[in-house]
Design a protein around this motif. Sequence first.
Motif, PDB file in Angstrom:
ATOM      1  N   ALA A   1       0.864  -1.185   0.000  1.00 30.70           N
ATOM      2  CA  ALA A   1       0.000   0.000   0.000  1.00 30.70           C
ATOM      3  C   ALA A   1       0.900   1.234   0.000  1.00 30.70           C
ATOM      4  CB  ALA A   1      -0.910   0.002   1.221  1.00 30.70           C
ATOM      5  N   PRO A   2       0.604   2.202  -0.858  1.00 28.20           N
ATOM      6  CA  PRO A   2       1.515   3.335  -1.000  1.00 28.20           C
ATOM      7  C   PRO A   2       1.524   4.236   0.230  1.00 28.20           C
ATOM      8  CG  PRO A   2      -0.465   3.672  -2.310  1.00 28.20           C
ATOM      9  CD  PRO A   2      -0.544   2.282  -1.778  1.00 28.20           C
TER      10      PRO A   2
ATOM     11  N   ASN B   1       5.662   6.275  -1.120  1.00 30.57           N
ATOM     12  CA  ASN B   1       5.384   6.608  -2.498  1.00 30.57           C
ATOM     13  C   ASN B   1       4.218   7.599  -2.625  1.00 30.57           C
ATOM     14  OD1 ASN B   1       5.775   6.281  -5.180  1.00 30.57           O
ATOM     15  ND2 ASN B   1       5.168   4.138  -5.243  1.00 30.57           N
ATOM     16  N   LEU B   2       3.242   7.458  -1.729  1.00 31.47           N
ATOM     17  CA  LEU B   2       2.092   8.365  -1.715  1.00 31.47           C
ATOM     18  C   LEU B   2       2.565   9.797  -1.508  1.00 31.47           C
ATOM     19  CD1 LEU B   2      -1.212   8.201  -1.327  1.00 31.47           C
ATOM     20  CD2 LEU B   2      -0.625   8.810   1.005  1.00 31.47           C
TER      21      LEU B   2
END
Lengths: 340, 340
Positions: free
Chosen positions: B156-157, B160-161
């Motif tokens: 789950a990002p 990166n998010l």
Amino acid sequence: MKTLKLALMGFGNCGRAFAEMLMQKQPDIIERYNTEVLVSVITTRSRGNLVNPGGINLARALEELKEKGRFKSDVSSKGAQEIIETEDYDVLVEMTPLNIFTAEPATTYIRTAFARGRHVISANKGPVAWHYRELRNEAQDKGLCFFHETVVMDGAPVFNLVENTLKLAKVTEISGILNSTTNFILEELARGCKYDDIISRGREMGFIEEDSAMDIEGYDAAGKITALANVLMDADLTPEMVDRKGIEDITIEDIRQADARGKVIKLICRCALENGKAKAYVRPEEIDKADLLASINSTTSIVSITTDLMKKTSIVEHEPEIEQTAYGVFGDVLRVIENE
Amino acid sequence: MKTLKLALMGFGNCGRAFAEMLMQKQPDIIERYNTEVLVSVITTRSRGNLVNPGGINLARALEELKEKGRFKSDVSSKGAQEIIETEDYDVLVEMTPLNIFTAEPATTYIRTAFARGRHVISANKGPVAWHYRELRNEAQDKGLCFFHETVVMDGAPVFNLVENTLKLAKVTEISGILNSTTNFILEELARGCKYDDIISRGREMGFIEEDSAMDIEGYDAAGKITALANVLMDADLTPEMVDRKGIEDITIEDIRQADARGKVIKLICRCALENGKAKAYVRPEEIDKADLLASINSTTSIVSITTDLMKKTSIVEHEPEIEQTAYGVFGDVLRVIENE
């Protein structure tokens, strides 16, 4: 240093908050991207249009608007369409008021910009809901950006989440609570408030529109799930194809009965594959109080995205204000810079 | 067509699920990136090490492991450290078992790879929790990738998010429920189950480790909040600096009393700025049942990120399995390809 010139179509709450954010973060943009972002065009419905190829003084424009309600400097005698056909800009930023049934004038503005080889950022769900495939293909063919993060959940990453953080994952289902007006109304009804009082308080708080039917009858939610399905599932839907039911028939008695069963009523949007074809609906559903969706209250919203590789991932935007809408546009501008 | 060669350090559940995913999605990678991803090295603690500069046959390696519990083909007589010092690979993928107190051997492997000018992907929270700033700086100085999405919330990002979807936003607070073992135990205690039964069931389900103290006393959660704070807030913390309290003293009576007040007890991680300095804690807190956090049950987890531009945004990973862990590594491989 490079320069990127924006044409802001529409300068309402979102446009003004965006202008403030741009002024505030200009030093960071220059430091990170070695690019100065100028606004060379601003168009409005009733306050005049501005053009300055060297960059409009945003502080002055905001000040004039605040003091006089109209612009005084850099005013152009041209109309909006003529301006985007003839004036100088690199990116069209579409923020005109939405007509969810015609998607105009937004779509014509976007087509005009693409025809001139300009990038487009749209904060407007109409074009993405009605004409996504055509517009995306035109942008791709010409090597132009077409970004629209703001269309669903303001600046919270939804389109960008899938494109940039769920790479090569195939989206099989999208669901969410995407309309704050109905969310707020259902919640206040459950608290025992009267319908008319709720509407007038929502209007005071600034998130219930004059024409609240668009929200209450589910048109806004239908536009959003269509936009999500078109972009993330390549669904080629229009809002008319969504099986749509709003909250207009929900009574206090319905809410009380749901409550007695440990449930709350929420307006849910969903799009899933049925025999390989994307089918979307908007409808009130009873949600268990222990479920994540039951805790999405007031102006908070959620999108859940199911993919083949990451199962279900949800993103929640908590009680956004106008700055969070502006950030959707701001983030898209940064992505244009990275793609230039 | 380009080639990217991976050295997989560790080939447990995550490594094997990653190998399966790589085989399944190889055609998509080639189509999208014109790059073939090969695995040239696999090291394991007790099942032998493999080296094949032309690419290990993953299907055969998985089959051998399944049938014989050991590799038969491409077996190297070298140890893991010697292999990564001398053999051919472009990206070190660190998936060795975690030692949360020493961060070894992972950190030494990573330093070795950087010294040879190789990119690194780490699924291991030790190095990011203990040595992030040093490792990040070394990667930056050499123009190498150092990705570690899997360290918190699997694929789950999270890292990166922020990097790819919240650009130029400054993180001011991070909070979340990041340890499924404690989440599951608290939930089952509330249902009236006995502590020992819960532990043995969690072990059967595969997400409670043999040494459950790491989870129960909050060390795992402390490692995760440290990793988040170091990467997203440039905090330069170590897990020892986290104000840590686990769930070891929570009794059924505590849970019942909380329940009577409309609350549930959750193990919460948080890092926020205090006088400009990042301070982190892990501790059990009473959460209102109507709150989003109260609905995060079992193996589901959540991270909430507050920034100056987007207020609070949360990401939820729903009931992940081993494929979702593998996707964290897989997504990082795609990012290395994009950065090559």
